[in-house]
Motif scaffolding. Structure first.
Motif, PDB file in Angstrom:
ATOM      1  N   ASN A  45       6.758  33.824 -17.486  1.00  0.00           N
ATOM      2  CA  ASN A  45       7.298  34.452 -15.778  1.00  0.00           C
ATOM      3  C   ASN A  45       5.525  34.492 -15.413  1.00  0.00           C
ATOM      4  N   VAL A  46       4.585  35.465 -16.084  1.00  0.00           N
ATOM      5  CA  VAL A  46       2.799  35.253 -15.390  1.00  0.00           C
ATOM      6  C   VAL A  46       2.711  34.292 -14.654  1.00  0.00           C
ATOM      7  N   PHE A  47       3.131  33.060 -15.432  1.00  0.00           N
ATOM      8  CA  PHE A  47       2.381  31.685 -15.756  1.00  0.00           C
ATOM      9  C   PHE A  47       3.446  31.590 -14.424  1.00  0.00           C
ATOM     10  N   LYS A  48       4.463  31.743 -14.713  1.00  0.00           N
ATOM     11  CA  LYS A  48       5.629  30.722 -13.710  1.00  0.00           C
ATOM     12  C   LYS A  48       5.592  31.092 -12.618  1.00  0.00           C
ATOM     13  N   PHE A  49       5.859  31.987 -12.652  1.00  0.00           N
ATOM     14  CA  PHE A  49       5.574  32.967 -10.564  1.00  0.00           C
ATOM     15  C   PHE A  49       4.083  33.036 -10.430  1.00  0.00           C
ATOM     16  N   VAL A 104       4.836  28.422 -32.990  1.00  0.00           N
ATOM     17  CA  VAL A 104       5.761  28.812 -31.639  1.00  0.00           C
ATOM     18  C   VAL A 104       3.741  29.521 -30.722  1.00  0.00           C
ATOM     19  N   LYS A 105       3.708  30.298 -31.616  1.00  0.00           N
ATOM     20  CA  LYS A 105       2.662  31.498 -31.056  1.00  0.00           C
ATOM     21  C   LYS A 105       1.122  30.454 -30.968  1.00  0.00           C
ATOM     22  N   ASN A 106       1.179  29.859 -32.354  1.00  0.00           N
ATOM     23  CA  ASN A 106      -0.119  29.113 -31.894  1.00  0.00           C
ATOM     24  C   ASN A 106      -0.103  27.931 -30.747  1.00  0.00           C
ATOM     25  N   LEU A 107       1.293  27.617 -30.653  1.00  0.00           N
ATOM     26  CA  LEU A 107       1.493  26.695 -29.455  1.00  0.00           C
ATOM     27  C   LEU A 107       1.098  26.634 -27.805  1.00  0.00           C
ATOM     28  N   GLU A 108       1.780  27.967 -27.973  1.00  0.00           N
ATOM     29  CA  GLU A 108       1.717  28.733 -26.795  1.00  0.00           C
ATOM     30  C   GLU A 108       0.058  28.975 -25.901  1.00  0.00           C
ATOM     31  N   ILE A 109      -0.610  29.432 -27.047  1.00  0.00           N
ATOM     32  CA  ILE A 109      -2.191  29.385 -27.430  1.00  0.00           C
ATOM     33  C   ILE A 109      -2.754  28.258 -26.474  1.00  0.00           C
ATOM     34  N   ALA A 110      -2.506  26.743 -27.248  1.00  0.00           N
ATOM     35  CA  ALA A 110      -2.878  25.596 -26.665  1.00  0.00           C
ATOM     36  C   ALA A 110      -2.124  25.176 -24.839  1.00  0.00           C
ATOM     37  N   ILE A 111      -1.257  25.880 -25.013  1.00  0.00           N
ATOM     38  CA  ILE A 111      -0.585  25.994 -24.001  1.00  0.00           C
ATOM     39  C   ILE A 111      -0.631  26.745 -22.584  1.00  0.00           C
ATOM     40  N   MET A 112      -1.270  27.744 -22.960  1.00  0.00           N
ATOM     41  CA  MET A 112      -2.179  28.369 -21.855  1.00  0.00           C
ATOM     42  C   MET A 112      -3.441  28.158 -21.756  1.00  0.00           C
ATOM     43  N   LEU A 188     -10.020  34.444  -3.731  1.00  0.00           N
ATOM     44  CA  LEU A 188     -11.122  33.284  -4.266  1.00  0.00           C
ATOM     45  C   LEU A 188     -11.023  33.532  -6.000  1.00  0.00           C
ATOM     46  N   VAL A 189     -10.342  34.622  -7.068  1.00  0.00           N
ATOM     47  CA  VAL A 189     -10.980  35.170  -8.508  1.00  0.00           C
ATOM     48  C   VAL A 189      -9.626  35.147  -8.848  1.00  0.00           C
ATOM     49  N   GLY A 190      -8.172  34.132  -8.083  1.00  0.00           N
ATOM     50  CA  GLY A 190      -6.757  34.819  -8.500  1.00  0.00           C
ATOM     51  C   GLY A 190      -6.160  33.809  -9.733  1.00  0.00           C
ATOM     52  N   PRO A 191      -6.779  32.264  -9.536  1.00  0.00           N
ATOM     53  CA  PRO A 191      -6.471  31.316 -10.745  1.00  0.00           C
ATOM     54  C   PRO A 191      -7.270  31.957 -11.568  1.00  0.00           C
ATOM     55  N   SER A 192      -7.917  32.292 -11.527  1.00  0.00           N
ATOM     56  CA  SER A 192      -8.846  32.240 -13.126  1.00  0.00           C
ATOM     57  C   SER A 192      -8.827  33.675 -13.177  1.00  0.00           C
ATOM     58  N   TYR A 193      -8.106  34.558 -13.448  1.00  0.00           N
ATOM     59  CA  TYR A 193      -7.801  35.970 -13.738  1.00  0.00           C
ATOM     60  C   TYR A 193      -6.611  35.119 -14.303  1.00  0.00           C
ATOM     61  N   VAL A 194      -5.120  34.760 -13.299  1.00  0.00           N
ATOM     62  CA  VAL A 194      -4.507  34.362 -14.038  1.00  0.00           C
ATOM     63  C   VAL A 194      -4.143  33.441 -15.203  1.00  0.00           C
ATOM     64  N   CYS A 198      -3.242  34.620 -19.119  1.00  0.00           N
ATOM     65  CA  CYS A 198      -1.864  33.990 -19.913  1.00  0.00           C
ATOM     66  C   CYS A 198      -2.783  33.813 -21.218  1.00  0.00           C
ATOM     67  N   LEU A 199      -4.205  34.057 -20.860  1.00  0.00           N
ATOM     68  CA  LEU A 199      -4.467  33.538 -22.683  1.00  0.00           C
ATOM     69  C   LEU A 199      -4.174  34.481 -23.622  1.00  0.00           C
ATOM     70  N   LEU A 200      -5.041  35.932 -22.533  1.00  0.00           N
ATOM     71  CA  LEU A 200      -4.496  36.663 -23.403  1.00  0.00           C
ATOM     72  C   LEU A 200      -3.569  37.360 -23.873  1.00  0.00           C
ATOM     73  N   LEU A 201      -2.606  37.253 -23.480  1.00  0.00           N
ATOM     74  CA  LEU A 201      -0.847  37.642 -23.445  1.00  0.00           C
ATOM     75  C   LEU A 201      -0.976  36.345 -24.955  1.00  0.00           C
ATOM     76  N   ALA A 202      -1.062  35.349 -25.057  1.00  0.00           N
ATOM     77  CA  ALA A 202      -0.732  34.690 -25.959  1.00  0.00           C
ATOM     78  C   ALA A 202      -1.387  35.196 -27.481  1.00  0.00           C
ATOM     79  N   LEU A 203      -2.833  35.597 -26.831  1.00  0.00           N
ATOM     80  CA  LEU A 203      -3.781  35.242 -28.187  1.00  0.00           C
ATOM     81  C   LEU A 203      -2.636  37.403 -28.632  1.00  0.00           C
ATOM     82  N   LEU A 204      -2.804  38.175 -27.835  1.00  0.00           N
ATOM     83  CA  LEU A 204      -2.129  39.148 -28.265  1.00  0.00           C
ATOM     84  C   LEU A 204      -0.946  38.621 -29.031  1.00  0.00           C
TER      85      LEU A 204
END
Length: 651
Positions: A45-49, A104-112, A188-194, A198-204
């Motif tokens: 939902n972070v990603f989609k929204f 599935v979590k490995n796949l999530e990291i690749a997608i992010m 300015l930094v919004g897309p970078s922060y998103v 997303c990558l941090l949540l996937a790694l965690l």
């Protein structure tokens, strides 16, 4: 017969006595899994929204108009559920679930990583592709998630565990939407922060997945059918093989239909009806999500930690009542020409009724759905459980698509949003009533649940001794006309009662016992055919691995004393042994403090002992109890011995 308990870990059995559902979070068999699924739902939902806000407010994409962005993103996310749920169900049955979770979590990291590049470059086609991939990620995880729980939780923990997962999912959705919207809005930094979030949540999530305990495959010899269309049909047929499970799948899918109508209309409802701004629309989402979560958590308390499907009619009633009242509340909202801020919206008393209705209908939706999920997990064969859940995901997706089409058609036909809510609320009553007539067990459990909480204060001791799987005979003293109802309330499974044929002539109760498929019996001298038919039906019930309940005294006591037990129990066990079931256990039980209540034969009228004469003879909510003793082996059973055991439980 296979049962869910056959797959339980010893850890589940050892910890079955924990204090409440939150204690599960401290245990390895549940805690890491819970946080893995929580972070996955949040990341979705972070990603989609964030992506939706990006293409709606920040980018001008000619081939993807802002008005269509949310619809396209939602459709791409749900498409994999239709295409690949059948395959994911097979994988979850064939392979260990901890292995699939980590994959599935490995796949999530690749997608992010791909999505991060898409956000940094503002590459809309790549981000749309990642939406599809995240839908695939959720499709793969769904059957694993719900098939994992019954492998590690006992029957007494399934309601609480499912409630925690349901609550966690909706809280994660809410927090994900809020975080995604806030991050992408940063100049300015919004897309970078998103991308980083997303990558941090996937790694965690992947780190926590390493702590998920071993969850053996339930059908390792399964041959995968990679054709999604034939396997989807096969899964639906597999689910249809168990009537109660299949109707429960339809019930859950209806809940998603119901919820999707409300969720999809929140922005327009907030703007067009309530005249509120974006913050008001967000408040509606918050109230709805908190309501679902609260209802899910309440299930464990209301069910006394059993899979209590009697809560499903309660949930359905609440969903209809507050949907209908939401219509009237919306009609009573004062008109406004200006768009209201959140503070102005909350300052108007009429709006609080809208929020209350929304919160309560979602709370009852949570109460409605959690027991159904638990029932599916408990009643499905372990070797097919993930595929049954995959069939549920397919049906959910189809029902949500249907809800979008129906809502669009009704709105296009000139119905208002408030009228749409009214129609869905009334339709909920019709659909729920239809399901309960098809599967009377829901209605019966509701009657038993209500009677044990609102007519009596019912306390059960030793309920863990009632088998949650396999054939057994329950033997109890006979004190009143509602003994069977109270035993229904105490048992995690349906009971086929052997009852005097005359009980079916009692108004209301007779209809209830016929609905419960009670087995009529008459004295052999009075009607030999009915007598023999009763024992044949008992044998058939035990052969199917179900519970049989009998009252060996043969009649309701007229003086409150325990009478001698008749020999019917011996004939039942002899018939079972002849049918190849020599190990049927017998469970002694004793109802206490029920003598003297309205339904007992304590009143003497014209020289006859009668029940149901003085409704408030003992007032309301009088305390009654049920004590359950240890199982007795079939070879050790005698009528006299059983009577002594039941007498010993009468304290």
């Amino acid at each position: 017969m296979s049962t869910p308990q056959a797959a339980l870990s010893t850890d589940a059995i050892a910890h079955a006595g924990h204090s409440n559902q939150f204690a599960l979070l401290t245990q390895r068999r549940f805690g890491p899994f819970f946080w893995v699924q929580f972070l996955g739902a949040g990341n979705d939902n972070v990603f989609k929204f964030a992506f939706t806000v990006l293409v709606t407010y920040q980018l001008q994409v000619q081939w993807l108009p802002a008005s269509m962005a949310g619809l396209v993103i939602g459709a791409l996310f749900i498409l994999p559920f239709l295409l690949f749920s059948a395959t994911s169900g097979q994988l979850a049955d064939k392979y260990p679930k901890e292995v699939l979770i980590r994959f599935v979590k490995n796949l999530e990291i690749a997608i992010m990583l791909l999505a991060g590049w898409g956000f940094m470059q503002q590459h809309v086609p790549m981000l749309l592709f990642c939406v599809f991939l995240m839908g695939l990620h959720s499709t793969l995880f769904g059957p694993v998630k719900f098939a994992y729980l019954p492998q590690h939780l006992s029957e007494r923990e399934l309601i609480g565990g499912n409630g925690m997962v349901e609550m966690g999912t909706f809280v994660a959705i809410l927090l994900g939407n809020v975080a995604g919207g806030l991050l992408i809005a940063l100049p300015l930094v919004g897309p970078s922060y998103v991308a980083a979030a997303c990558l941090l949540l996937a790694l965690l999530g992947r780190a926590l997945a390493q702590a998920v305990p071993v969850s053996p495959a339930t059908d390792p010899a399964l041959r995968i059918n990679w054709n999604p269309f034939t396997e989807t049909w096969r899964n639906l047929q597999l689910a249809h093989g168990n009537v109660v499970v299949f109707r429960s799948l339809l019930g859950i899918s209806w809940m998603w239909f119901f919820g999707a109508v409300f969720l999809s209309q929140f922005p327009a409802f907030a703007h067009d009806v309530l005249r509120g701004n974006e913050q008001v629309a967000s408040l509606l989402l918050v109230v709805f999500s908190v309501g679902i979560g609260a209802g899910a958590l309440l299930c464990e308390v209301l069910s006394r930690r059993h899979v209590e499907i009697g809560l499903v009619p309660l949930g359905a009633i609440g969903m209809t009542v507050f949907s209908v009242d939401l219509y009237f509340a919306a009609k009573g909202v004062p008109p406004s020409t200006a768009v209201l801020t959140l503070g102005q919206f909350l300052a108007e008393p009429a709006h609080w009724r809208v929020l209350a209705d929304l919160g309560l209908l979602s709370l009852f939706a949570g109460i409605y759905s959690v027991p159904m999920y638990a029932l599916i997990q408990m009643r499905s064969q372990p070797t097919h459980r993930a595929r049954i859940i995959a069939a549920n995901n397919i049906l959910n997706a189809l029902f949500m698509i249907a809800s979008s089409l129906l809502a669009g058609a009704l709105l296009a036909a000139g119905f208002s949003i408030a009228e749409l809510f009214l129609i869905v609320g009334l339709a909920n009553a019709v659909v729920a009533g239809y399901i309960f007539l098809l599967v009377p067990e829901y209605l019966l459990r509701f009657v038993a649940w209500a009677a044990s909480r609102f007519v009596y204060r019912f306390q059960v001791r030793g309920d863990e001794r009632i088998p949650t799987g396999g054939a057994a005979v329950l033997v109890c003293n006979h004190v009143s006309f509602v003994d069977a109802v109270l035993l229904m309330a105490a048992s995690p499974r349906p009971i086929r009662f052997v009852m005097d044929h005359r009980i079916f002539q009692v108004p209301v109760l007779g209809w209830l016992f016929r609905l419960a498929k009670a087995i009529p019996i008459a004295p052999q001298k009075e009607d030999p055919a009915v007598y023999e038919a009763a024992f044949r039906e008992v044998a058939h019930t035990l052969r199917a691995g179900d519970l049989v309940g009998i009252f060996p005294e043969g009649a309701i006591t007229r003086d409150g004393q325990l009478k001698p037990f008749k020999g019917g129990i011996m004939k039942i066990l002899e018939t079972a042994k002849a049918d190849g079931l020599p190990e049927v256990p017998v469970i002694p039980m004793a109802l206490t403090h029920l003598w003297g209540s309205f339904f007992s034969r304590i009143e003497v009228v014209n020289g006859k002992h009668q029940a149901m004469v003085r409704p408030f003879r003992r007032g309301m909510f009088s305390r009654v109890g049920l004590n359950v003793g240890d199982a007795v082996k079939a070879e050790d059973v005698t009528p006299e011995g059983l009577r002594e055991r039941v007498a010993g439980l009468l304290d």
